[in-house]
Design a protein around this motif. Structure first.
Motif, PDB file in Angstrom:
ATOM      1  N   LEU A   1      -0.055  -4.354  -1.691  1.00 16.34           N
ATOM      2  CA  LEU A   1      -1.121  -5.349  -1.599  1.00 16.34           C
ATOM      3  C   LEU A   1      -2.277  -4.854  -0.735  1.00 16.34           C
ATOM      4  CD1 LEU A   1      -2.069  -8.168  -2.349  1.00 16.34           C
ATOM      5  CD2 LEU A   1      -0.863  -9.053  -0.338  1.00 16.34           C
ATOM      6  N   ARG A   2      -1.963  -4.158   0.364  1.00 14.12           N
ATOM      7  CA  ARG A   2      -3.021  -3.680   1.237  1.00 14.12           C
ATOM      8  C   ARG A   2      -3.947  -2.717   0.495  1.00 14.12           C
ATOM      9  NH1 ARG A   2      -3.864  -3.734   6.633  1.00 14.12           N
ATOM     10  NH2 ARG A   2      -5.205  -2.099   7.505  1.00 14.12           N
ATOM     11  N   THR A   3      -3.366  -1.801  -0.282  1.00 12.98           N
ATOM     12  CA  THR A   3      -4.176  -0.847  -1.034  1.00 12.98           C
ATOM     13  C   THR A   3      -5.090  -1.562  -2.013  1.00 12.98           C
ATOM     14  OG1 THR A   3      -2.508   0.891  -0.845  1.00 12.98           O
ATOM     15  CG2 THR A   3      -4.079   1.098  -2.639  1.00 12.98           C
ATOM     16  N   LEU A   4      -4.600  -2.635  -2.634  1.00 14.23           N
ATOM     17  CA  LEU A   4      -5.403  -3.375  -3.605  1.00 14.23           C
ATOM     18  C   LEU A   4      -6.535  -4.157  -2.956  1.00 14.23           C
ATOM     19  CD1 LEU A   4      -2.557  -4.667  -5.960  1.00 14.23           C
ATOM     20  CD2 LEU A   4      -4.137  -2.766  -6.361  1.00 14.23           C
ATOM     21  N   MET A   5      -6.505  -4.261  -1.623  1.00 14.51           N
ATOM     22  CA  MET A   5      -7.572  -4.945  -0.895  1.00 14.51           C
ATOM     23  C   MET A   5      -8.644  -3.989  -0.392  1.00 14.51           C
ATOM     24  SD  MET A   5      -6.945  -8.190  -1.014  1.00 14.51           S
ATOM     25  CE  MET A   5      -6.396  -7.827  -2.703  1.00 14.51           C
ATOM     26  N   TYR A   6      -8.391  -2.672  -0.494  1.00 10.75           N
ATOM     27  CA  TYR A   6      -9.367  -1.705  -0.007  1.00 10.75           C
ATOM     28  C   TYR A   6     -10.645  -1.773  -0.839  1.00 10.75           C
ATOM     29  CZ  TYR A   6      -5.784   0.631   2.859  1.00 10.75           C
ATOM     30  OH  TYR A   6      -4.822   0.935   3.788  1.00 10.75           O
ATOM     31  N   GLY A   7     -11.747  -1.996  -0.156  1.00  9.29           N
ATOM     32  CA  GLY A   7     -13.031  -2.110  -0.826  1.00  9.29           C
ATOM     33  C   GLY A   7     -13.363  -3.531  -1.230  1.00  9.29           C
ATOM     34  N   VAL A   8     -12.396  -4.458  -1.074  1.00 10.58           N
ATOM     35  CA  VAL A   8     -12.609  -5.864  -1.431  1.00 10.58           C
ATOM     36  C   VAL A   8     -12.583  -6.717  -0.169  1.00 10.58           C
ATOM     37  CG1 VAL A   8     -11.799  -7.803  -2.822  1.00 10.58           C
ATOM     38  CG2 VAL A   8     -11.557  -5.482  -3.688  1.00 10.58           C
ATOM     39  N   LEU A   9     -11.416  -6.855   0.436  1.00  9.62           N
ATOM     40  CA  LEU A   9     -11.275  -7.611   1.681  1.00  9.62           C
ATOM     41  C   LEU A   9     -11.077  -6.703   2.891  1.00  9.62           C
ATOM     42  CD1 LEU A   9      -8.964 -10.523   0.472  1.00  9.62           C
ATOM     43  CD2 LEU A   9     -11.448 -10.529   0.736  1.00  9.62           C
ATOM     44  N   LEU A  10     -10.787  -5.440   2.635  1.00 11.13           N
ATOM     45  CA  LEU A  10     -10.605  -4.458   3.694  1.00 11.13           C
ATOM     46  C   LEU A  10     -11.494  -3.252   3.435  1.00 11.13           C
ATOM     47  CD1 LEU A  10      -6.678  -4.443   3.963  1.00 11.13           C
ATOM     48  CD2 LEU A  10      -8.289  -5.528   5.558  1.00 11.13           C
ATOM     49  N   PRO A  11     -12.025  -2.625   4.496  1.00 12.53           N
ATOM     50  CA  PRO A  11     -12.824  -1.415   4.274  1.00 12.53           C
ATOM     51  C   PRO A  11     -11.969  -0.298   3.705  1.00 12.53           C
ATOM     52  CG  PRO A  11     -12.342  -1.717   6.610  1.00 12.53           C
ATOM     53  CD  PRO A  11     -11.889  -2.975   5.923  1.00 12.53           C
ATOM     54  N   GLY A  12     -12.560   0.537   2.878  1.00 13.50           N
ATOM     55  CA  GLY A  12     -11.819   1.639   2.276  1.00 13.50           C
ATOM     56  C   GLY A  12     -11.592   2.752   3.280  1.00 13.50           C
ATOM     57  N   PRO A  13     -10.345   3.065   3.603  1.00 11.10           N
ATOM     58  CA  PRO A  13     -10.069   4.131   4.574  1.00 11.10           C
ATOM     59  C   PRO A  13     -10.399   5.504   4.008  1.00 11.10           C
ATOM     60  CG  PRO A  13      -8.031   3.403   3.559  1.00 11.10           C
ATOM     61  CD  PRO A  13      -9.109   2.475   3.055  1.00 11.10           C
ATOM     62  N   ASP A  14     -10.690   6.445   4.883  1.00 12.17           N
ATOM     63  CA  ASP A  14     -11.007   7.812   4.498  1.00 12.17           C
ATOM     64  C   ASP A  14      -9.701   8.579   4.313  1.00 12.17           C
ATOM     65  OD1 ASP A  14     -11.707  10.563   4.488  1.00 12.17           O
ATOM     66  OD2 ASP A  14     -13.582  10.102   5.514  1.00 12.17           O
ATOM     67  N   ILE A  15      -9.341   8.861   3.062  1.00 10.67           N
ATOM     68  CA  ILE A  15      -8.052   9.498   2.764  1.00 10.67           C
ATOM     69  C   ILE A  15      -7.991  10.897   3.362  1.00 10.67           C
ATOM     70  CG2 ILE A  15      -6.460  10.206   0.943  1.00 10.67           C
ATOM     71  CD1 ILE A  15      -7.832   8.151  -0.901  1.00 10.67           C
ATOM     72  N   GLY A  16      -9.074  11.656   3.237  1.00 11.55           N
ATOM     73  CA  GLY A  16      -9.082  13.014   3.740  1.00 11.55           C
ATOM     74  C   GLY A  16      -8.915  13.100   5.241  1.00 11.55           C
ATOM     75  N   ARG A  17      -9.388  12.104   5.961  1.00 11.03           N
ATOM     76  CA  ARG A  17      -9.222  12.079   7.409  1.00 11.03           C
ATOM     77  C   ARG A  17      -7.818  11.632   7.796  1.00 11.03           C
ATOM     78  NH1 ARG A  17     -13.236  15.314   8.651  1.00 11.03           N
ATOM     79  NH2 ARG A  17     -15.323  14.402   8.481  1.00 11.03           N
ATOM     80  N   LYS A  18      -7.340  10.584   7.161  1.00 11.21           N
ATOM     81  CA  LYS A  18      -6.070   9.980   7.559  1.00 11.21           C
ATOM     82  C   LYS A  18      -4.856  10.652   6.914  1.00 11.21           C
ATOM     83  CE  LYS A  18      -8.012   5.364   8.479  1.00 11.21           C
ATOM     84  NZ  LYS A  18      -7.636   5.334   9.912  1.00 11.21           N
ATOM     85  N   GLY A  19      -5.052  11.381   5.840  1.00  9.14           N
ATOM     86  CA  GLY A  19      -3.916  11.980   5.134  1.00  9.14           C
ATOM     87  C   GLY A  19      -3.926  13.493   5.109  1.00  9.14           C
ATOM     88  N   ALA A  20      -4.721  14.108   5.976  1.00  7.16           N
ATOM     89  CA  ALA A  20      -4.849  15.568   5.961  1.00  7.16           C
ATOM     90  C   ALA A  20      -3.522  16.265   6.229  1.00  7.16           C
ATOM     91  CB  ALA A  20      -5.897  16.013   6.980  1.00  7.16           C
ATOM     92  N   ALA A  21      -2.709  15.712   7.116  1.00  8.18           N
ATOM     93  CA  ALA A  21      -1.437  16.370   7.454  1.00  8.18           C
ATOM     94  C   ALA A  21      -0.520  16.440   6.240  1.00  8.18           C
ATOM     95  CB  ALA A  21      -0.747  15.614   8.592  1.00  8.18           C
TER      96      ALA A  21
END
Length: 296
Positions: free
Chosen positions: A72-92
């Motif tokens: 559900l959280r992912t489906l809210m990205y860009g709608v009710l939640l800001p879209g997180p930066d995947i390259g920054r948060k998932g680089a590891a």
């Protein structure tokens, strides 16, 4: 020995953080190679909800559990939640795929933004989006990417030309039956297109009495004979709820005697001199809504 290239599309932050490690474990267990294609910018998955009025979209999502697959959280990205930066948060997690010996390449910068817009955008927009992804990839991995696989199998002429300008020898941006050299405005590109040749799990489940319990049998029937294939999987699906299905597929392909490889390995066994030159073409695929790049 026939080869099946495993092309892993990584669409979301959740798919990067949770699906990638799970798939790395499954691939290691059967000593399989794969190519991981990363979404490198913002996760705006929620924007995809605008596709609700697209023909065939509701029929497709009704066959698969979107909330359980994406969260559900992912489906809210860009709608009710800001879209997180995947390259920054998932680089590891991205680097972990490379460290495990898998090929890594570009999927996109912003998955939904690209998928829903690229067909009608101009060269400046297209190349800007692709260069964002390229720069981020180099930041994360310290080396240029070797390949590209378009989000949603959506491209335009300038996107194919950008792949050439990057000096990539091969990419997998559409659907089809065998490798070919794409032509743009009647001129052949310098790279080879290696299209996805097998249906994806989400295209099959819910059709013709296929379920999560038996869908692997349908795919294994398609790979019984000779011939190479490219199979596209998603970290959000095969690295999540559909992991047991993928494990059965891996075991089945090994039992059939297939070599499970990356796109790089697949390409090394190609003879470019025998490949046809074919124009960029759009069309529909059973089980998927809207048009996408197909092999004519």
């Amino acid at each position: 020995m026939a080869r099946i290239a495993l092309k892993v599309d990584v669409d979301t932050l959740r798919g990067t953080r949770e699906g990638v490690p799970k798939l790395l474990s499954m691939l290691a267990a059967v000593q399989a190679e794969a190519t991981f294609l990363f979404s490198l910018g913002p996760d705006h998955t929620g924007w995809a909800l605008r596709r609700v009025f697209r023909p065939g979209f509701l029929k497709k999502v009704s066959r698969t559990s979107v909330v359980s697959n994406y969260g559900l959280r992912t489906l809210m990205y860009g709608v009710l939640l800001p879209g997180p930066d995947i390259g920054r948060k998932g680089a590891a997690e991205m680097r972990a795929a490379a460290a495990a010996g898998h090929e890594c390449g570009i999927h996109t910068w912003d998955h939904v933004y690209w998928q829903d817009n690229v067909r009608t955008r101009d060269a400046a927009w297209t190349r800007r989006q692709m260069q964002h992804a390229h720069r981020r990839f180099v930041e994360i991995f310290g080396t240029p990417p070797t390949t590209h696989g378009a989000a949603g199998w959506q491209m335009n002429d300038d996107a194919f030309l950008q792949i050439d300008d990057w000096g990539m020898a091969y990419a997998s941006d559409g659907r089809g039956t065998a490798p070919y050299i794409p032509t743009v405005a009647g001129k052949p590109c310098r790279h080879v297109q290696m299209p996805t040749t097998l249906p994806t799990l989400d295209e099959l489940i819910g059709v013709d009495d296929l379920t999560e319990d038996n869908v692997h049998h349908a795919l294994l029937r398609l790979t019984e004979g000779p011939g190479d294939h490219i199979f596209t999987l998603h970290t959000e699906l095969e690295g999540g709820k559909l992991a047991p299905v993928f494990e059965r597929l891996l075991a089945g392909w090994r039992a059939q005697g297939h070599d499970l490889v990356s796109m790089a390995t697949y390409y090394r066994h190609l003879d470019r001199t025998d490949l046809p030159q074919l124009p960029v073409t759009w069309g529909e695929i059973a089980g998927r809504s809207g048009e996408l790049i197909i092999q004519p």
